[in-house]
Design a protein around this motif. Structure first.
Motif, PDB file in Angstrom:
ATOM      1  N   HIS A 109     -13.728 -99.630  53.004  1.00  0.00           N
ATOM      2  CA  HIS A 109     -13.316-100.935  53.519  1.00  0.00           C
ATOM      3  C   HIS A 109     -13.102-101.924  52.387  1.00  0.00           C
ATOM      4  O   HIS A 109     -12.134-102.713  52.405  1.00  0.00           O
ATOM      5  N   GLN A 110     -13.989-101.888  51.387  1.00  0.00           N
ATOM      6  CA  GLN A 110     -13.881-102.816  50.272  1.00  0.00           C
ATOM      7  C   GLN A 110     -12.569-102.629  49.508  1.00  0.00           C
ATOM      8  O   GLN A 110     -11.966-103.596  49.052  1.00  0.00           O
ATOM      9  N   LEU A 111     -12.130-101.385  49.357  1.00  0.00           N
ATOM     10  CA  LEU A 111     -10.893-101.114  48.627  1.00  0.00           C
ATOM     11  C   LEU A 111      -9.663-101.261  49.515  1.00  0.00           C
ATOM     12  O   LEU A 111      -8.605-101.710  49.062  1.00  0.00           O
ATOM     13  N   ARG A 112      -9.801-100.868  50.789  1.00  0.00           N
ATOM     14  CA  ARG A 112      -8.625-100.833  51.662  1.00  0.00           C
ATOM     15  C   ARG A 112      -8.106-102.226  51.980  1.00  0.00           C
ATOM     16  O   ARG A 112      -6.884-102.462  52.012  1.00  0.00           O
ATOM     17  N   THR A 113      -9.020-103.168  52.202  1.00  0.00           N
ATOM     18  CA  THR A 113      -8.582-104.504  52.621  1.00  0.00           C
ATOM     19  C   THR A 113      -7.717-105.198  51.559  1.00  0.00           C
ATOM     20  O   THR A 113      -6.590-105.621  51.854  1.00  0.00           O
ATOM     21  N   PRO A 114      -8.192-105.341  50.304  1.00  0.00           N
ATOM     22  CA  PRO A 114      -7.316-105.984  49.305  1.00  0.00           C
ATOM     23  C   PRO A 114      -6.100-105.137  48.958  1.00  0.00           C
ATOM     24  O   PRO A 114      -5.032-105.684  48.639  1.00  0.00           O
ATOM     25  N   LEU A 115      -6.232-103.790  49.020  1.00  0.00           N
ATOM     26  CA  LEU A 115      -5.080-102.945  48.733  1.00  0.00           C
ATOM     27  C   LEU A 115      -4.005-103.105  49.796  1.00  0.00           C
ATOM     28  O   LEU A 115      -2.802-103.182  49.486  1.00  0.00           O
ATOM     29  N   ALA A 116      -4.429-103.165  51.080  1.00  0.00           N
ATOM     30  CA  ALA A 116      -3.451-103.356  52.156  1.00  0.00           C
ATOM     31  C   ALA A 116      -2.754-104.705  52.015  1.00  0.00           C
ATOM     32  O   ALA A 116      -1.539-104.816  52.239  1.00  0.00           O
ATOM     33  N   ALA A 117      -3.528-105.731  51.625  1.00  0.00           N
ATOM     34  CA  ALA A 117      -2.910-107.046  51.445  1.00  0.00           C
ATOM     35  C   ALA A 117      -1.918-107.023  50.291  1.00  0.00           C
ATOM     36  O   ALA A 117      -0.811-107.595  50.396  1.00  0.00           O
ATOM     37  N   ALA A 118      -2.270-106.366  49.183  1.00  0.00           N
ATOM     38  CA  ALA A 118      -1.354-106.288  48.044  1.00  0.00           C
ATOM     39  C   ALA A 118      -0.090-105.526  48.419  1.00  0.00           C
ATOM     40  O   ALA A 118       1.029-105.920  48.027  1.00  0.00           O
ATOM     41  N   LEU A 119      -0.230-104.429  49.178  1.00  0.00           N
ATOM     42  CA  LEU A 119       0.947-103.684  49.620  1.00  0.00           C
ATOM     43  C   LEU A 119       1.834-104.526  50.528  1.00  0.00           C
ATOM     44  O   LEU A 119       3.068-104.471  50.464  1.00  0.00           O
ATOM     45  N   LEU A 120       1.208-105.313  51.409  1.00  0.00           N
ATOM     46  CA  LEU A 120       1.982-106.167  52.309  1.00  0.00           C
ATOM     47  C   LEU A 120       2.774-107.208  51.527  1.00  0.00           C
ATOM     48  O   LEU A 120       3.981-107.429  51.788  1.00  0.00           O
ATOM     49  N   TYR A 121       2.097-107.831  50.559  1.00  0.00           N
ATOM     50  CA  TYR A 121       2.783-108.853  49.772  1.00  0.00           C
ATOM     51  C   TYR A 121       3.926-108.252  48.958  1.00  0.00           C
ATOM     52  O   TYR A 121       5.028-108.816  48.879  1.00  0.00           O
TER      53      TYR A 121
ATOM     54  N   LYS B  79       5.484-117.233  45.301  1.00  0.00           N
ATOM     55  CA  LYS B  79       4.228-117.378  46.020  1.00  0.00           C
ATOM     56  C   LYS B  79       3.701-116.029  46.487  1.00  0.00           C
ATOM     57  O   LYS B  79       2.501-115.737  46.367  1.00  0.00           O
ATOM     58  N   VAL B  80       4.581-115.186  47.028  1.00  0.00           N
ATOM     59  CA  VAL B  80       4.160-113.854  47.480  1.00  0.00           C
ATOM     60  C   VAL B  80       3.685-113.006  46.302  1.00  0.00           C
ATOM     61  O   VAL B  80       2.694-112.272  46.394  1.00  0.00           O
ATOM     62  N   ALA B  81       4.380-113.104  45.178  1.00  0.00           N
ATOM     63  CA  ALA B  81       3.978-112.349  43.984  1.00  0.00           C
ATOM     64  C   ALA B  81       2.595-112.788  43.500  1.00  0.00           C
ATOM     65  O   ALA B  81       1.765-111.954  43.115  1.00  0.00           O
ATOM     66  N   ASP B  82       2.347-114.116  43.537  1.00  0.00           N
ATOM     67  CA  ASP B  82       1.037-114.616  43.121  1.00  0.00           C
ATOM     68  C   ASP B  82      -0.060-114.079  44.041  1.00  0.00           C
ATOM     69  O   ASP B  82      -1.159-113.716  43.562  1.00  0.00           O
ATOM     70  N   ARG B  83       0.208-114.026  45.346  1.00  0.00           N
ATOM     71  CA  ARG B  83      -0.787-113.486  46.283  1.00  0.00           C
ATOM     72  C   ARG B  83      -1.056-112.009  45.992  1.00  0.00           C
ATOM     73  O   ARG B  83      -2.216-111.554  46.034  1.00  0.00           O
TER      74      ARG B  83
ATOM     75  N   LEU C 258      -4.621-107.736  43.590  1.00  0.00           N
ATOM     76  CA  LEU C 258      -4.762-106.662  42.611  1.00  0.00           C
ATOM     77  C   LEU C 258      -5.857-106.986  41.591  1.00  0.00           C
ATOM     78  O   LEU C 258      -6.599-106.097  41.164  1.00  0.00           O
ATOM     79  N   ARG C 259      -5.979-108.252  41.202  1.00  0.00           N
ATOM     80  CA  ARG C 259      -7.048-108.647  40.301  1.00  0.00           C
ATOM     81  C   ARG C 259      -8.416-108.503  40.962  1.00  0.00           C
ATOM     82  O   ARG C 259      -9.403-108.132  40.306  1.00  0.00           O
ATOM     83  N   TYR C 260      -8.456-108.800  42.257  1.00  0.00           N
ATOM     84  CA  TYR C 260      -9.715-108.596  42.971  1.00  0.00           C
ATOM     85  C   TYR C 260     -10.084-107.113  42.966  1.00  0.00           C
ATOM     86  O   TYR C 260     -11.256-106.754  42.776  1.00  0.00           O
ATOM     87  N   LEU C 261      -9.091-106.250  43.167  1.00  0.00           N
ATOM     88  CA  LEU C 261      -9.351-104.806  43.105  1.00  0.00           C
ATOM     89  C   LEU C 261      -9.861-104.400  41.726  1.00  0.00           C
ATOM     90  O   LEU C 261     -10.787-103.597  41.597  1.00  0.00           O
ATOM     91  N   GLU C 262      -9.232-104.955  40.683  1.00  0.00           N
ATOM     92  CA  GLU C 262      -9.653-104.619  39.326  1.00  0.00           C
ATOM     93  C   GLU C 262     -11.093-105.055  39.081  1.00  0.00           C
ATOM     94  O   GLU C 262     -11.888-104.321  38.478  1.00  0.00           O
ATOM     95  N   ARG C 263     -11.468-106.252  39.545  1.00  0.00           N
ATOM     96  CA  ARG C 263     -12.832-106.737  39.369  1.00  0.00           C
ATOM     97  C   ARG C 263     -13.823-105.893  40.162  1.00  0.00           C
ATOM     98  O   ARG C 263     -14.929-105.582  39.684  1.00  0.00           O
ATOM     99  N   LEU C 264     -13.427-105.473  41.355  1.00  0.00           N
ATOM    100  CA  LEU C 264     -14.286-104.633  42.174  1.00  0.00           C
ATOM    101  C   LEU C 264     -14.536-103.284  41.499  1.00  0.00           C
ATOM    102  O   LEU C 264     -15.689-102.807  41.431  1.00  0.00           O
TER     103      LEU C 264
END
Length: 388
Positions: A170-182, A198-202, A207-213
């Motif tokens: 869940h921790q990986l899927r949520t930000p990854l799904a958001a990055a794929l959507l953007y 704006k979409v690129a920044d999101r 992706l940075r959150y994934l890297e930190r995780l």
């Protein structure tokens, strides 16, 4: 005496005869007393021989190394365990010369016999004799204990990793799904330049959150310290306060710091310990509202140095207090839930620990305690550096 008439010696008087009899009796008593003393001495000598033999057997059977020193610091007696740890030819050597064979392990209270890989680890204690005629040095071989401790810590981390696998997806899927959507939206031709940026920044943010995780996961899984160096305690506190003070000021918080450790130093991974303290302070800042206060202090407590991080923020609910060190447990939307778990792992890796107290609505106090380097450890470490 001579007779006045004949000039012949006079016969001894009764008093003189009595004195001779007493003298003979005294000699007889003295002879008997000498025999009794000789018998008692022989018996005592036999008991001393038995006690010496028993002591030698006891010293030989002890698993710990025992080294006896005279007043000048020279080795006068040792057992087999000490000889197996320190080598042969110990008799008559000065202890300060033998101590140069010890190396620094980075663990307070533990020294290595030599610097080669696989060297034995020992715990050393030095006790002066009550008579003041010398000292006794005890050497406990803690090599197996150290290995078991490392294995237990590794098993604990593996168990924690197993428990967090369920939450990992869940921790990986949520930000990854958001990055794929953007990033998928970037393919839409009707997006204007402003919307596209704006979409690129999101997407980059996710992706940075994934890297930190992933970085925090690796730190938690590794669990060990990267290096050992000596650094000032107050110097470390000053650097952390200088870094985080702008963050507290931006949130309109009162940020108070104090270090009562003077010139005291720590031996450890400076970067890892700084990261652990930074995490505690950041959590305190995040939990405190405007006009609140966050304080950081470092004090010596016996053989330990204690870092206090306190705030008067919202506190932690009792139902959640038992889970604050669990991996992936967080109450912050932007948090990874690994910060406190990593901080506790760093503290334990340095022989310390983290504890906390919290009252909902009144704030929290986190305490990070670390052992100070003992004087004999420091001397042995310095001696090993001189010979290396």
């Amino acid at each position: 005496m001579m007779s006045a008439e004949s000039g012949a010696p006079e016969p001894p008087t009764a008093g003189q005869r009595l004195d001779a009899a007493q003298l003979a009796e005294a000699f007889a008593l003295f002879s008997r007393a000498s025999e009794e003393l000789s018998t008692a001495y022989n018996a005592l000598q036999g008991q001393v021989s038995q006690l010496t033999e028993r002591l030698d057997v006891l010293l030989g059977a002890l698993p710990a190394g025992v080294v006896m020193l005279d007043r000048a610091g020279r080795i006068v007696q040792f057992n087999r365990a000490a000889e197996s740890l320190l080598g042969s030819g110990l008799a008559g050597e000065r202890w300060d010369a033998v101590a140069r064979r010890f190396g620094d392990t980075g663990t307070p209270g533990e020294l290595s016999v030599g610097n080669e890989p696989g060297a034995r680890r020992v715990s050393l204690s030095d006790t002066a004799l009550e008579s003041g005629e010398g000292r006794i040095v005890l050497l406990h071989d803690v090599t197996d204990t150290h290995r078991m401790r490392l294995q237990a810590e590794r098993n604990e981390r593996l168990a924690a990793m197993g428990e967090m696998v369920a939450g990992l997806a869940h921790q990986l899927r949520t930000p990854l799904a958001a990055a794929l959507l953007y990033t998928g939206n970037l393919r839409q031709p009707e997006l204007g330049p402003a919307d596209r940026a704006k979409v690129a920044d999101r997407a980059i943010e996710r992706l940075r959150y994934l890297e930190r995780l992933i970085r925090d996961m690796l730190l938690f899984a590794r669990g060990d310290s990267l290096g050992r160096e000596r650094f000032g305690i107050c110097e470390l506190v000053g650097e952390i306060v200088h870094t985080l003070e702008p963050l507290a000021r931006a949130r309109q918080l009162s940020f108070v710091s104090r270090c009562d450790c003077g010139d005291l130093t720590l031996l450890g991974d400076r970067k890892a310990l700084g990261g652990a303290l930074t995490n505690l302070i950041e959590n305190a800042i995040q939990a405190t509202g405007a006009a609140g206060e966050v304080s950081v202090s470092a004090v010596r407590n016996g053989e330990f140095v204690t870092f206090h991080v306190a705030d008067n923020g919202r506190g932690i609910e009792p139902a959640r207090q038992g889970r604050v060190f669990e991996p992936f447990f967080t109450t912050r939307a932007e948090g990874t839930g690994l910060g406190l778990a990593i901080a506790r792992g760093v503290a334990r890796g340095h022989g310390g620990d983290i504890a906390f107290e919290s009252t909902p609505g009144k704030g929290s106090l986190f305490t990070l305690s670390l052992p100070l380097l003992r004087a004999d450890d420091s001397a042995a470490g310095a001696a090993s550096k001189e010979t290396s």
